[in-house]
Design a protein around this motif. Sequence first.
Motif, mmCIF file in Angstrom:
data_model
loop_
_atom_site.group_PDB
_atom_site.id
_atom_site.type_symbol
_atom_site.label_atom_id
_atom_site.label_comp_id
_atom_site.label_asym_id
_atom_site.label_seq_id
_atom_site.Cartn_x
_atom_site.Cartn_y
_atom_site.Cartn_z
ATOM 1 N N SER A 202 18.254 34.384 -33.961
ATOM 2 C CA SER A 202 18.897 33.284 -32.668
ATOM 3 C C SER A 202 18.049 32.394 -32.709
ATOM 4 O O SER A 202 16.652 32.133 -32.672
ATOM 5 N N LEU A 203 19.007 31.149 -31.884
ATOM 6 C CA LEU A 203 18.175 30.056 -32.999
ATOM 7 C C LEU A 203 17.882 29.394 -31.096
ATOM 8 O O LEU A 203 17.471 28.154 -31.185
ATOM 9 N N THR A 204 18.190 30.308 -30.050
ATOM 10 C CA THR A 204 17.541 29.517 -28.998
ATOM 11 C C THR A 204 16.698 30.268 -28.624
ATOM 12 O O THR A 204 15.976 29.983 -27.229
ATOM 13 N N SER A 205 16.020 30.886 -29.052
ATOM 14 C CA SER A 205 14.618 31.710 -28.759
ATOM 15 C C SER A 205 13.932 30.964 -29.446
ATOM 16 O O SER A 205 13.938 30.469 -30.848
ATOM 17 N N THR A 206 12.559 30.739 -28.901
ATOM 18 C CA THR A 206 11.234 30.502 -29.888
ATOM 19 C C THR A 206 11.310 31.422 -31.352
ATOM 20 O O THR A 206 10.560 31.272 -31.884
ATOM 21 N N SER A 207 11.042 32.666 -31.126
ATOM 22 C CA SER A 207 10.729 33.339 -32.235
ATOM 23 C C SER A 207 11.736 33.157 -33.593
ATOM 24 O O SER A 207 11.043 32.865 -34.619
ATOM 25 N N GLY A 208 12.661 32.838 -32.942
ATOM 26 C CA GLY A 208 13.756 33.052 -34.110
ATOM 27 C C GLY A 208 13.079 31.453 -34.496
ATOM 28 O O GLY A 208 13.681 31.816 -35.895
ATOM 29 N N THR A 209 12.944 30.139 -33.483
ATOM 30 C CA THR A 209 12.829 28.655 -34.457
ATOM 31 C C THR A 209 11.688 28.921 -35.257
ATOM 32 O O THR A 209 11.666 28.044 -36.660
ATOM 33 N N ASN A 210 10.730 29.737 -35.092
ATOM 34 C CA ASN A 210 9.497 29.457 -35.437
ATOM 35 C C ASN A 210 9.414 30.257 -36.635
ATOM 36 O O ASN A 210 8.439 30.333 -37.867
ATOM 37 N N ARG A 211 9.791 31.382 -36.686
ATOM 38 C CA ARG A 211 9.793 32.264 -37.794
ATOM 39 C C ARG A 211 10.417 31.362 -39.188
ATOM 40 O O ARG A 211 10.021 31.372 -40.660
ATOM 41 N N SER A 212 11.749 30.367 -39.031
ATOM 42 C CA SER A 212 12.401 29.936 -39.959
ATOM 43 C C SER A 212 12.205 28.787 -40.534
ATOM 44 O O SER A 212 11.724 28.781 -41.366
ATOM 45 N N ALA A 213 11.081 27.588 -38.761
ATOM 46 C CA ALA A 213 10.248 27.172 -39.202
ATOM 47 C C ALA A 213 9.406 27.245 -40.451
ATOM 48 O O ALA A 213 8.521 26.305 -41.056
ATOM 49 N N GLY A 214 8.470 28.414 -40.167
ATOM 50 C CA GLY A 214 7.016 28.533 -40.702
ATOM 51 C C GLY A 214 7.666 29.383 -42.649
ATOM 52 O O GLY A 214 6.861 28.398 -43.192
ATOM 53 N N PHE A 215 8.738 29.840 -42.053
ATOM 54 C CA PHE A 215 9.831 30.152 -43.587
ATOM 55 C C PHE A 215 9.643 28.829 -44.775
ATOM 56 O O PHE A 215 9.488 28.806 -45.729
#
Length: 368
Positions: A202-215
Amino acid sequence: MKKLRKALAIVLSMSMVFGLVGCGSSNDTTTSAAGATTAAAAETTAASEAGSTMVETAANQVGTEDCVIGLSILSMAAEFLIAMVQGAQDKADELGVELIVRDCNVNNQTQVDQILDMINQGVSCIIVEPWDSEGISVAIDAATEAGIPVFTVDTSGNSKDIKCWVASDNMEMGRMAGEYIAEYLKEKNGSYSGKVVNLMASLTSTSGTNRSAGFHEVIDQYPDIQIVEQNADLEVEKALNTMTDILQANDDIDAVWCSGDNNAIGVIQAIDAANRYYPQGEDDHILVVSADGGMEILDNIRKGKCDACISQQPITMGADAVQMAYDYVVNKVEPKSDVQYVGLFNITTENIDSKELAEFGLWAEQVR
């Protein structure tokens, strides 16, 4: 109690404004509500000052027998969150405090309503796992106005009033996945090149956005690695359908970063259905990397259908969040930092039965 009702009424008014302006920041919402009239602005300021006093009073007066902690989570349908609630409840029982658990079923408005209800009940503190990092701000503002401290767990919200966020380092999870995939591509193709899928959460949650950003932080270093990117919202059926479309459009997928076990389960099903599964070590094998560490993924790692999983510790996460909230309201202990991370471990087919992983712990095997 009059001050509590007054603060709640003000923030409910703020909530109406929030609904009109959409996903604005909490500062924008407060400004809009306060700007309605000069009297409203003065009342908001008075309520804020009362809220600050109430936080101090609560921290000074709440004893173990009076401590009630509210916990709002995303979905009890998820194995990971069942484990997190188990850790939270076990810790609450150990400390002798009451824990009120609410499931928002991945709905922001439901979660906001649950938190407002907890405020009305007069809980000592609130722990929330936000579905929408922006949308939850109105509820956090409401709790703060009522003098109730707010902690976040797993995911977090965009609010300066959160006392501490207890979570995995989701940026690091994405980096670990990116590094694992990059090295696989180098070994397979002789260079950091190939085509990988970033199947996002999910791109509304911090976990979703951060996992993609770290990747991206890792993979973007290699211009010869092509990324195919879609969002599957950690829903198995959506991941299955999305990955099916990706496989039909691409004959040369090397690896998939799934950002969560539900995405990985859907990906594995799609690969099987498309007759694209080849055992590890064969040229056409599609590397699948997951996150979380649930039982079904552990089984697929042992079968060779999933190659790796960045495992979290949800039981520890839930327990740590309750302990921190308890220490704040009962023992008057401030969190040492804005965020507290729990450990990560990259489970692979090579180390799944290792002593090191046993010491880290397989949370899925500890869920009751």
